[in-house]
Each structure stands twice: as structure tokens, then as C-alpha cells.
Write a protein that holds these residues in place. Sequence first.
Motif, PDB file in Angstrom:
ATOM      1  N   VAL A  24     -11.590  -7.287   6.056  1.00  0.00           N
ATOM      2  CA  VAL A  24     -11.994  -5.926   6.440  1.00  0.00           C
ATOM      3  C   VAL A  24     -10.829  -5.222   7.140  1.00  0.00           C
ATOM      4  N   GLY A  25     -10.267  -5.872   8.152  1.00  0.00           N
ATOM      5  CA  GLY A  25      -9.131  -5.292   8.863  1.00  0.00           C
ATOM      6  C   GLY A  25      -7.932  -5.111   7.958  1.00  0.00           C
ATOM      7  N   PHE A  26      -7.674  -6.101   7.121  1.00  0.00           N
ATOM      8  CA  PHE A  26      -6.545  -6.045   6.199  1.00  0.00           C
ATOM      9  C   PHE A  26      -6.692  -4.873   5.230  1.00  0.00           C
ATOM     10  N   ASN A  27      -7.898  -4.687   4.688  1.00  0.00           N
ATOM     11  CA  ASN A  27      -8.142  -3.587   3.745  1.00  0.00           C
ATOM     12  C   ASN A  27      -8.018  -2.227   4.416  1.00  0.00           C
ATOM     13  N   LEU A  28      -8.435  -2.135   5.664  1.00  0.00           N
ATOM     14  CA  LEU A  28      -8.262  -0.872   6.383  1.00  0.00           C
ATOM     15  C   LEU A  28      -6.783  -0.529   6.530  1.00  0.00           C
ATOM     16  N   TRP A  29      -5.961  -1.508   6.858  1.00  0.00           N
ATOM     17  CA  TRP A  29      -4.518  -1.263   6.972  1.00  0.00           C
ATOM     18  C   TRP A  29      -3.914  -0.910   5.620  1.00  0.00           C
ATOM     19  N   ARG A  30      -4.377  -1.544   4.560  1.00  0.00           N
ATOM     20  CA  ARG A  30      -3.858  -1.213   3.223  1.00  0.00           C
ATOM     21  C   ARG A  30      -4.210   0.220   2.851  1.00  0.00           C
ATOM     22  N   ARG A  31      -5.386   0.673   3.233  1.00  0.00           N
ATOM     23  CA  ARG A  31      -5.741   2.077   2.954  1.00  0.00           C
ATOM     24  C   ARG A  31      -4.823   3.019   3.722  1.00  0.00           C
ATOM     25  N   CYS A  32      -4.411   2.613   4.916  1.00  0.00           N
ATOM     26  CA  CYS A  32      -3.431   3.416   5.665  1.00  0.00           C
ATOM     27  C   CYS A  32      -2.123   3.489   4.887  1.00  0.00           C
ATOM     28  N   LEU A  33      -1.699   2.386   4.298  1.00  0.00           N
ATOM     29  CA  LEU A  33      -0.472   2.391   3.492  1.00  0.00           C
ATOM     30  C   LEU A  33      -0.612   3.309   2.284  1.00  0.00           C
ATOM     31  N   LEU A  34      -1.775   3.322   1.673  1.00  0.00           N
ATOM     32  CA  LEU A  34      -2.011   4.213   0.545  1.00  0.00           C
ATOM     33  C   LEU A  34      -1.866   5.668   0.988  1.00  0.00           C
ATOM     34  N   ASN A  35      -2.417   6.007   2.142  1.00  0.00           N
ATOM     35  CA  ASN A  35      -2.264   7.375   2.654  1.00  0.00           C
ATOM     36  C   ASN A  35      -0.806   7.723   2.889  1.00  0.00           C
ATOM     37  N   ILE A  36      -0.050   6.782   3.427  1.00  0.00           N
ATOM     38  CA  ILE A  36       1.385   7.015   3.643  1.00  0.00           C
ATOM     39  C   ILE A  36       2.067   7.245   2.305  1.00  0.00           C
ATOM     40  N   GLN A  37       1.758   6.418   1.314  1.00  0.00           N
ATOM     41  CA  GLN A  37       2.392   6.568   0.005  1.00  0.00           C
ATOM     42  C   GLN A  37       2.075   7.933  -0.593  1.00  0.00           C
ATOM     43  N   LEU A  39       1.335  10.733   0.914  1.00  0.00           N
ATOM     44  CA  LEU A  39       2.087  11.766   1.635  1.00  0.00           C
ATOM     45  C   LEU A  39       3.570  11.735   1.283  1.00  0.00           C
ATOM     46  N   VAL A  40       4.140  10.534   1.154  1.00  0.00           N
ATOM     47  CA  VAL A  40       5.548  10.417   0.775  1.00  0.00           C
ATOM     48  C   VAL A  40       5.765  10.995  -0.616  1.00  0.00           C
ATOM     49  N   GLU A  41       4.863  10.686  -1.545  1.00  0.00           N
ATOM     50  CA  GLU A  41       4.998  11.210  -2.903  1.00  0.00           C
ATOM     51  C   GLU A  41       4.892  12.729  -2.948  1.00  0.00           C
ATOM     52  N   ASP A  42       4.106  13.298  -2.057  1.00  0.00           N
ATOM     53  CA  ASP A  42       3.990  14.750  -2.001  1.00  0.00           C
ATOM     54  C   ASP A  42       5.232  15.402  -1.395  1.00  0.00           C
ATOM     55  N   THR A  43       6.035  14.630  -0.667  1.00  0.00           N
ATOM     56  CA  THR A  43       7.189  15.171   0.050  1.00  0.00           C
ATOM     57  C   THR A  43       8.521  14.880  -0.642  1.00  0.00           C
ATOM     58  N   ILE A  44       8.674  13.665  -1.153  1.00  0.00           N
ATOM     59  CA  ILE A  44       9.952  13.229  -1.732  1.00  0.00           C
ATOM     60  C   ILE A  44       9.825  13.223  -3.251  1.00  0.00           C
ATOM     61  N   PRO A  45      10.818  13.763  -3.953  1.00  0.00           N
ATOM     62  CA  PRO A  45      10.720  13.826  -5.421  1.00  0.00           C
ATOM     63  C   PRO A  45      10.752  12.449  -6.087  1.00  0.00           C
ATOM     64  N   TYR A  46      10.062  12.360  -7.183  1.00  0.00           N
ATOM     65  CA  TYR A  46      10.015  11.177  -8.049  1.00  0.00           C
ATOM     66  C   TYR A  46      11.402  10.949  -8.637  1.00  0.00           C
ATOM     67  N   ASP A  47      11.871   9.709  -8.635  1.00  0.00           N
ATOM     68  CA  ASP A  47      13.186   9.374  -9.181  1.00  0.00           C
ATOM     69  C   ASP A  47      12.986   8.471 -10.396  1.00  0.00           C
ATOM     70  N   ILE A  48      13.299   8.994 -11.564  1.00  0.00           N
ATOM     71  CA  ILE A  48      13.049   8.267 -12.815  1.00  0.00           C
ATOM     72  C   ILE A  48      13.801   6.946 -12.874  1.00  0.00           C
ATOM     73  N   ARG A  49      14.951   6.836 -12.194  1.00  0.00           N
ATOM     74  CA  ARG A  49      15.720   5.579 -12.210  1.00  0.00           C
ATOM     75  C   ARG A  49      14.917   4.426 -11.622  1.00  0.00           C
ATOM     76  N   TYR A  50      14.075   4.728 -10.635  1.00  0.00           N
ATOM     77  CA  TYR A  50      13.263   3.708  -9.986  1.00  0.00           C
ATOM     78  C   TYR A  50      11.837   3.686 -10.517  1.00  0.00           C
ATOM     79  N   GLY A  51      11.467   4.712 -11.270  1.00  0.00           N
ATOM     80  CA  GLY A  51      10.073   4.840 -11.674  1.00  0.00           C
ATOM     81  C   GLY A  51       9.223   5.176 -10.474  1.00  0.00           C
ATOM     82  N   GLY A  52       9.804   5.892  -9.520  1.00  0.00           N
ATOM     83  CA  GLY A  52       9.098   6.262  -8.298  1.00  0.00           C
ATOM     84  C   GLY A  52      10.067   6.742  -7.252  1.00  0.00           C
ATOM     85  N   ILE A  53       9.785   6.433  -6.023  1.00  0.00           N
ATOM     86  CA  ILE A  53      10.580   6.906  -4.894  1.00  0.00           C
ATOM     87  C   ILE A  53      11.390   5.739  -4.332  1.00  0.00           C
TER      88      ILE A  53
END
Length: 177
Positions: A24-37, A39-53
Motif C-alpha cells: 500500500v505504501g509502496f504503491n502510494l509512492w509509485r503514484r507520486c513518481l507517476l505525477n512527477i513524470q 509534470l516533467v513530460e509537460d515541461t521538458i520536450p520529448y527527445d527522440i534519441r532516448y524515446g523520452g526525456i
Amino acid sequence: MFDEELYKRVDEAVRKMLESEWEVGFNLWRRCLLNIQILVEDTIPYDIRYGGIPFLYEAGFLSGKRIGEELMDRFNLHEKSMKERAYFMDSFVKNAGVGEPSFITLLEGKKGIRFPGGTYLAREYGKRAGHTICTNTAGFIAGATDAITGRHWFVREVKCVAAGDDCCEFLVEEKKE
């Protein structure tokens, strides 16, 4: 005013819950990581060389390397076969809830890893992305593979549940120095 007795009861209840249901605690922290991801994707442009950021890839790489080194030491894998080392990493990823990886051969005999049904992040993200989103997981795989093999790797996601695929697949290639 701080109520010490109330806090002790609350703290005991939370601690007991996390001891018996650590997921339960682990999944809550993982959802926090998803939120961070997201937000990062909305801020930093996608880089095709990496297939992401690249930032997410590098963060995953450092995490994978650290966990790979920890498993190597904790289970004394330095003298074990590469197969056994890979099995330990596979088991860790599966039991940590990232997904259920399997080793595959892609086109032209290239090696890869498949997560049937997707990685945790891709499943949580849903099919709304329209592109691969498991850049952090790709970096994690590269770092963990570095740690257990002693060689350098680059990993790129080629299929993703968040892009509408039925699985997440990663191409794993040794870096040419």
C-alpha cells in the motif's frame, strides 16, 4: 496543541498497516513518481534519441545501477552465473511490482525485455500518451544491466502500453565504446 497520545495511536495504526501491507505504501509512492513524470513530460520536450526525456532515463539509470549493485552484494552474486544474476534482477522487478519482465529476441536477433500488459507506469498512465513513456524504466534496465554484467548498455523502449500497444518492450544493446 499537540496530542501525544493521539499521535502514538495513529502512528501505531499506520506502522502496523505498512508492516502487514507494505505494498500500500509502496504503491502510494509509485503514484507520486507517476505525477512527477507527467509534470516533467509537460515541461521538458520529448527527445527522440532516448524515446523520452533524458533526465528520466538518467534517473532510472542511477536507480537501476544502485539496485543492481545492492543485489550483487546482498545476495553475493559476484561469483554466480550471469543467468542467476539476471534471475535475481528479474525477481526483484517482478516482486517490487514494476511488471513481469521476460527476456525476448527482437528482429535481427537483438535482445530485449518484454513486460506483458505493460510496466507499472504505463498501466497507470493509460493509453492517453500516444507514445512510449517508460523512459525511466529503460534507464533502470540499462543501469541494472551495467551493474550485473560489468558492461555498458543502452536501452530504448520500442513498444508501450501507454502508446496503445499490448505490452512494453525494450531493446537492450551493448554500447560500443
